[in-house]
Design a protein around this motif. Structure first.
Motif, PDB file in Angstrom:
ATOM      1  N   THR A   1      43.084  34.110  54.928  1.00  0.00           N
ATOM      2  CA  THR A   1      43.713  34.891  54.070  1.00  0.00           C
ATOM      3  C   THR A   1      44.326  34.164  52.853  1.00  0.00           C
ATOM      4  OG1 THR A   1      44.422  36.049  56.002  1.00  0.00           O
ATOM      5  CG2 THR A   1      45.286  37.084  53.947  1.00  0.00           C
ATOM      6  N   GLN A   2      45.011  33.296  53.074  1.00  0.00           N
ATOM      7  CA  GLN A   2      45.953  32.383  51.882  1.00  0.00           C
ATOM      8  C   GLN A   2      44.339  31.867  51.351  1.00  0.00           C
ATOM      9  OE1 GLN A   2      48.900  32.540  51.203  1.00  0.00           O
ATOM     10  NE2 GLN A   2      48.276  31.679  49.446  1.00  0.00           N
ATOM     11  N   PHE A   3      43.671  31.401  51.931  1.00  0.00           N
ATOM     12  CA  PHE A   3      42.514  30.612  51.018  1.00  0.00           C
ATOM     13  C   PHE A   3      41.918  31.400  50.375  1.00  0.00           C
ATOM     14  CE2 PHE A   3      38.385  29.342  50.908  1.00  0.00           C
ATOM     15  CZ  PHE A   3      38.318  27.889  50.791  1.00  0.00           C
ATOM     16  N   GLN A   4      41.271  32.551  50.975  1.00  0.00           N
ATOM     17  CA  GLN A   4      40.708  33.621  50.105  1.00  0.00           C
ATOM     18  C   GLN A   4      41.541  34.030  49.033  1.00  0.00           C
ATOM     19  OE1 GLN A   4      38.359  36.316  52.016  1.00  0.00           O
ATOM     20  NE2 GLN A   4      38.501  38.044  50.544  1.00  0.00           N
ATOM     21  N   GLU A   5      42.961  34.291  49.070  1.00  0.00           N
ATOM     22  CA  GLU A   5      43.540  34.779  47.942  1.00  0.00           C
ATOM     23  C   GLU A   5      43.623  33.802  46.597  1.00  0.00           C
ATOM     24  OE1 GLU A   5      47.209  36.204  49.187  1.00  0.00           O
ATOM     25  OE2 GLU A   5      46.210  38.123  50.292  1.00  0.00           O
ATOM     26  N   THR A   6      43.698  32.349  47.365  1.00  0.00           N
ATOM     27  CA  THR A   6      43.825  31.473  46.150  1.00  0.00           C
ATOM     28  C   THR A   6      42.496  31.412  45.470  1.00  0.00           C
ATOM     29  OG1 THR A   6      45.116  30.347  47.825  1.00  0.00           O
ATOM     30  CG2 THR A   6      44.330  29.118  45.924  1.00  0.00           C
ATOM     31  N   ILE A   7      41.291  31.382  46.181  1.00  0.00           N
ATOM     32  CA  ILE A   7      40.060  31.228  45.452  1.00  0.00           C
ATOM     33  C   ILE A   7      39.637  32.323  44.679  1.00  0.00           C
ATOM     34  CG2 ILE A   7      37.540  31.438  45.885  1.00  0.00           C
ATOM     35  CD1 ILE A   7      38.705  28.652  46.574  1.00  0.00           C
ATOM     36  N   VAL A   8      40.072  33.771  45.417  1.00  0.00           N
ATOM     37  CA  VAL A   8      39.739  34.858  44.329  1.00  0.00           C
ATOM     38  C   VAL A   8      40.519  34.910  43.020  1.00  0.00           C
ATOM     39  CG1 VAL A   8      40.207  37.438  44.512  1.00  0.00           C
ATOM     40  CG2 VAL A   8      39.067  36.395  46.141  1.00  0.00           C
ATOM     41  N   GLN A   9      41.812  34.538  43.057  1.00  0.00           N
ATOM     42  CA  GLN A   9      42.899  34.302  42.010  1.00  0.00           C
ATOM     43  C   GLN A   9      42.220  33.432  41.153  1.00  0.00           C
ATOM     44  OE1 GLN A   9      46.619  33.125  42.991  1.00  0.00           O
ATOM     45  NE2 GLN A   9      47.252  33.350  40.985  1.00  0.00           N
ATOM     46  N   GLY A  10      41.692  32.186  41.423  1.00  0.00           N
ATOM     47  CA  GLY A  10      40.919  31.368  40.569  1.00  0.00           C
ATOM     48  C   GLY A  10      39.915  31.594  39.805  1.00  0.00           C
ATOM     49  N   LEU A  11      38.932  32.316  40.513  1.00  0.00           N
ATOM     50  CA  LEU A  11      37.758  32.999  40.072  1.00  0.00           C
ATOM     51  C   LEU A  11      38.288  34.180  39.047  1.00  0.00           C
ATOM     52  CD1 LEU A  11      35.468  33.103  43.244  1.00  0.00           C
ATOM     53  CD2 LEU A  11      35.381  31.562  41.379  1.00  0.00           C
ATOM     54  N   ASN A  12      39.042  34.990  39.418  1.00  0.00           N
ATOM     55  CA  ASN A  12      39.475  36.104  38.356  1.00  0.00           C
ATOM     56  C   ASN A  12      40.005  35.490  36.939  1.00  0.00           C
ATOM     57  OD1 ASN A  12      38.943  38.004  40.114  1.00  0.00           O
ATOM     58  ND2 ASN A  12      40.897  38.031  40.781  1.00  0.00           N
ATOM     59  N   GLN A  13      40.522  34.337  37.121  1.00  0.00           N
ATOM     60  CA  GLN A  13      41.082  33.658  35.778  1.00  0.00           C
ATOM     61  C   GLN A  13      40.029  33.072  35.276  1.00  0.00           C
ATOM     62  OE1 GLN A  13      44.429  31.128  37.541  1.00  0.00           O
ATOM     63  NE2 GLN A  13      45.846  32.728  37.692  1.00  0.00           N
TER      64      GLN A  13
ATOM     65  N   GLY B   1      36.841  33.871  35.140  1.00  0.00           N
ATOM     66  CA  GLY B   1      35.930  35.076  34.652  1.00  0.00           C
ATOM     67  C   GLY B   1      34.856  34.761  34.843  1.00  0.00           C
ATOM     68  N   THR B   2      33.942  34.887  33.436  1.00  0.00           N
ATOM     69  CA  THR B   2      32.530  34.595  33.522  1.00  0.00           C
ATOM     70  C   THR B   2      32.276  33.287  33.208  1.00  0.00           C
ATOM     71  OG1 THR B   2      32.296  35.688  31.369  1.00  0.00           O
ATOM     72  CG2 THR B   2      31.429  37.007  33.296  1.00  0.00           C
ATOM     73  N   ASP B   3      33.195  32.411  32.661  1.00  0.00           N
ATOM     74  CA  ASP B   3      32.890  31.012  32.316  1.00  0.00           C
ATOM     75  C   ASP B   3      32.769  30.166  33.551  1.00  0.00           C
ATOM     76  OD1 ASP B   3      33.119  28.712  31.391  1.00  0.00           O
ATOM     77  OD2 ASP B   3      34.918  28.648  30.480  1.00  0.00           O
ATOM     78  N   LEU B   4      31.353  29.950  33.872  1.00  0.00           N
ATOM     79  CA  LEU B   4      31.197  29.087  34.990  1.00  0.00           C
ATOM     80  C   LEU B   4      31.331  27.529  34.732  1.00  0.00           C
ATOM     81  CD1 LEU B   4      27.687  30.777  36.174  1.00  0.00           C
ATOM     82  CD2 LEU B   4      29.991  31.216  36.998  1.00  0.00           C
ATOM     83  N   GLU B   5      31.682  27.127  33.600  1.00  0.00           N
ATOM     84  CA  GLU B   5      32.079  25.697  33.404  1.00  0.00           C
ATOM     85  C   GLU B   5      33.292  25.647  34.098  1.00  0.00           C
ATOM     86  OE1 GLU B   5      31.140  22.857  32.178  1.00  0.00           O
ATOM     87  OE2 GLU B   5      29.096  23.597  32.277  1.00  0.00           O
ATOM     88  N   ALA B   6      34.238  26.846  33.803  1.00  0.00           N
ATOM     89  CA  ALA B   6      35.699  26.860  34.371  1.00  0.00           C
ATOM     90  C   ALA B   6      35.834  26.931  35.835  1.00  0.00           C
ATOM     91  CB  ALA B   6      36.372  28.062  33.637  1.00  0.00           C
ATOM     92  N   VAL B   7      34.814  27.699  36.261  1.00  0.00           N
ATOM     93  CA  VAL B   7      34.771  27.988  37.621  1.00  0.00           C
ATOM     94  C   VAL B   7      34.617  26.596  38.540  1.00  0.00           C
ATOM     95  CG1 VAL B   7      33.100  28.996  39.654  1.00  0.00           C
ATOM     96  CG2 VAL B   7      33.908  30.297  37.643  1.00  0.00           C
ATOM     97  N   ALA B   8      33.440  26.003  37.788  1.00  0.00           N
ATOM     98  CA  ALA B   8      33.144  24.475  38.614  1.00  0.00           C
ATOM     99  C   ALA B   8      34.261  23.736  38.544  1.00  0.00           C
ATOM    100  CB  ALA B   8      31.914  23.919  37.759  1.00  0.00           C
ATOM    101  N   LYS B   9      35.147  23.654  37.399  1.00  0.00           N
ATOM    102  CA  LYS B   9      36.331  22.897  37.250  1.00  0.00           C
ATOM    103  C   LYS B   9      37.509  23.288  38.293  1.00  0.00           C
ATOM    104  CE  LYS B   9      35.753  21.227  32.454  1.00  0.00           C
ATOM    105  NZ  LYS B   9      35.807  21.681  31.049  1.00  0.00           N
ATOM    106  N   PHE B  10      37.456  24.616  38.466  1.00  0.00           N
ATOM    107  CA  PHE B  10      38.340  25.041  39.242  1.00  0.00           C
ATOM    108  C   PHE B  10      38.131  24.797  40.616  1.00  0.00           C
ATOM    109  CE2 PHE B  10      38.792  28.795  42.358  1.00  0.00           C
ATOM    110  CZ  PHE B  10      40.346  28.468  42.651  1.00  0.00           C
TER     111      PHE B  10
ATOM    112  N   ASP C   1      36.224  22.464  41.617  1.00  0.00           N
ATOM    113  CA  ASP C   1      36.394  20.776  41.968  1.00  0.00           C
ATOM    114  C   ASP C   1      37.969  20.544  42.266  1.00  0.00           C
ATOM    115  OD1 ASP C   1      36.684  17.799  41.035  1.00  0.00           O
ATOM    116  OD2 ASP C   1      34.697  18.178  40.489  1.00  0.00           O
ATOM    117  N   ALA C   2      38.785  20.953  41.565  1.00  0.00           N
ATOM    118  CA  ALA C   2      40.392  20.825  41.468  1.00  0.00           C
ATOM    119  C   ALA C   2      40.892  21.123  42.850  1.00  0.00           C
ATOM    120  CB  ALA C   2      41.080  21.229  40.427  1.00  0.00           C
ATOM    121  N   SER C   3      40.314  22.427  43.349  1.00  0.00           N
ATOM    122  CA  SER C   3      40.970  23.061  44.445  1.00  0.00           C
ATOM    123  C   SER C   3      40.639  22.389  45.803  1.00  0.00           C
ATOM    124  CB  SER C   3      40.500  24.492  44.474  1.00  0.00           C
ATOM    125  OG  SER C   3      40.993  25.144  43.429  1.00  0.00           O
TER     126      SER C   3
END
Length: 418
Positions: free
Chosen positions: A34-46, A48-57, A59-61
Motif C-alpha cells: 500500500t505505502q509503496f504504491q501510494e509513493t509511486i502514484v504520487q511521484g507519477l502524478n507530480q 505528469g506526462t514528462d517522461l524525463e521527470a518520471v525516469a529521474k523520479f 531513479d531516485a526512489s
C-alpha cells in the motif's frame, strides 16, 4: 554460580522473544505494498506526462523504496496505473494514476519514450531485469482483460523492448496460451508486436533473437490447431502487411521438412531399403517440399556418410569409404543431373574430408570413384579445381587432384582433336 545460572535462564527467553517479534514485524512490512504504491502514484502524478521527470523520479526512489520486494507492483503501476488483479483488471482497493503506459498517447514516439523509462530503470537497478521479463509474460497472459488500445500500446512497447534487447523473445511463450490463441487474440497481438519490432530491426536480427530461444520453430502455435499450417500462417501475415515474417515462416517450415527428410533418409539406409525405393521417396519429397536438387544432394551426402561407423585408421578408412560409396553411387547419381549439384557435392566431400581428419588422404580416391560411376563429370571437377573450391584444406586437396586434373585436360584435348 547460582546467581550466574539464574541470569542465564532469565536472558534466554527474552532473546528469543525479541527475535520472534522482529520477524513478525518484517513479515507485516514485506507483504504490504500500500505505502509503496501510494509513493509511486504520487511521484507519477507530480511528474505528469514528462517522461524525463518520471525516469529521474524512479531513479531516485530506488534508493528509498524496496524495488526488489515490490517489483511487480512497480511495473503494474507504470503500465496500468495501479496493481493488477488476476485477469488484468485494476485492483479497486488502492489509489491509481492516470500517468501510465495504458493512458498514454497511442503512437510510436510515446512508446519509444516509455521504453527508455524502463531501459533506464533496469540499467540502474539490474536486479529488476528478471522481474520485468516476468511482468511482460504476465501482461501477455492478461491480454483479454485489456482494451484494444491498451493491447496496441503494449504490443508496440514489447516490439521496441525486444528490438533493444531489454527482454528475451522467450516472453512470446505467453501468446501460445490456449484461450488467447482460440479467440485470435494472440495472432492479432503478434501482428502489432512484429510490426513494431521490424520497424526497429531487420528480419535477420528478429530471426536471430527468435532462434536463440527456440521460438523460431514455434510461431505456428499462434493459431488454433485447425489453422496451424504454413499456408495459413503465410497468408495471415502477408495480408497483415508482414511479408517478411511470412517468408521467414515459409523458410522455417522448409528447414523443418528438411530435418525430417534427412532423419527419414538416414533410417531408410540403416534399414537397408532398396536404393530404387529410397530414390523414389526422395524424388517425391523433393517435389512436395520444393527443395532444389543442389540442396538435396548435400542432404543425401550427409545421410550416406552418417550411416557408417568409420575406421579410425587412415589406410583402412579409404578402402571402407570407397566400398560404401560404390554401393550408394546410384543414389548420388540420381540427384546430380545439374552441374551446380555436382559442384555442391564436390564441396560437401571437400568439407567432410577436411572436418574428419582421417579422411584427408581419401579425397582424390572418392572423387575418382564418383567420376568413374558417372556421378561427377569432368566439367564439374575442373570447375571445382579452377575456382569453385573452398579454402578448407585447399592446398592439400588441390595437390592430391593435380595429376587427375592433368589427365582430364589431356583426355579432353584428345577428344577435341578426334
Amino acid at each position: 554460580v547460582e546467581t550466574f545460572m539464574s541470569n542465564q535462564r532469565q536472558q534466554k527467553p527474552t532473546l528469543t522473544g525479541q527475535r520472534f517479534k522482529t520477524r513478525k514485524r518484517d513479515e507485516k512490512e514485506r507483504f504490504d505494498p500500500t505505502q509503496f504504491q501510494e509513493t509511486i502514484v504520487q511521484g507519477l502524478n507530480q511528474s505528469g506526462t514528462d517522461l524525463e521527470a518520471v525516469a529521474k523520479f524512479l531513479d531516485a526512489s530506488g534508493a528509498k523504496l524496496d524495488y526488489r520486494r515490490y517489483a511487480e507492483t512497480l511495473f503494474d503501476i507504470l503500465v496500468a496505473g495501479g496493481m493488477l488483479a488476476p485477469g488484468g483488471t485494476l485492483s479497486d482497493e488502492m489509489t491509481c494514476t492516470e500517468f501510465c503506459l495504458f493512458k498514454a498517447q497511442e503512437d510510436v514516439e510515446t512508446m519509444q519514450a516509455y521504453a527508455q523509462v524502463f531501459n533506464k530503470l533496469i540499467r540502474r537497478y539490474k536486479y529488476l531485469e528478471k522481474g520485468f521479463e516476468e511482468e511482460i509474460k504476465k501482461l501477455l497472459l492478461f491480454l483479454k482483460g485489456f482494451t484494444e488500445s491498451e493491447r496496441n500500446k503494449l504490443a508496440m512497447l514489447t516490439g521496441i523492448l525486444l528490438a533493444n534487447g531489454n527482454i528475451s523473445a522467450s516472453i512470446l511463450g505467453s501468446l501460445f496460451n490456449e484461450n488467447l490463441v482460440k479467440e485470435g487474440v494472440s495472432a492479432a497481438f503478434a501482428v502489432k508486436l512484429f510490426k513494431s519490432w521490424l520497424s526497429e530491426k531487420d528480419i535477420n536480427s528478429v530471426a536471430g533473437s527468435l532462434r536463440k530461444v527456440g521460438m523460431d520453430s514455434r510461431l505456428l502455435e499462434l493459431f488454433p490447431a485447425n489453422k496451424r499450417s504454413c499456408e495459413y500462417f503465410c497468408k495471415y501475415f502477408t495480408d497483415a502487411g508482414l511479408k517478411e515474417l511470412s517468408d521467414f515462416g515459409k523458410n522455417q517450415q522448409s528447414i523443418g521438412a528438411r530435418k525430417e527428410l534427412q532423419k527419414e533418409l538416414h533410417e531408410q539406409m540403416l534399414r537397408g531399403e532398396p536404393l530404387k525405393d529410397i530414390i523414389a521417396y526422395t524424388r517425391e519429397e523433393l517435389k512436395k517440399n520444393n527443395i532444389s536438387e543442389k540442396t538435396m544432394i548435400g542432404m543425401i551426402w550427409g545421410s550416406v556418410m552418417s550411416t557408417v561407423e568409420w575406421n579410425k585408421k587412415e589406410e583402412l578408412v579409404t578402402e571402407q569409404a570407397i566400398k560404401h560409396l560404390k554401393q550408394y553411387s546410384p543414389l548420388l547419381k540420381a540427384f546430380t543431373s545439374q552441374g551446380l549439384s555436382e559442384v555442391t557435392l564436390l564441396l560437401k566431400i571437400q568439407e567432410y574430408c577436411y572436418d574428419n581428419i582421417h579422411f584427408m588422404k581419401a579425397f582424390q580416391k572418392i572423387v575418382v570413384l564418383l567420376y568413374k560411376a558417372n556421378v561427377l563429370s569432368e566439367g564439374a571437377i575442373l570447375k571445382w579445381y579452377n575456382d569453385a573450391h573452398l579454402a578448407k584444406g585447399k592446398s592439400v586437396f588441390l595437390e592430391q587432384m593435380k595429376q587427375f586434373v592433368e589427365w582430364l585436360k589431356n583426355a579432353e584435348e584428345a577428344t577435341i582433336c578426334l
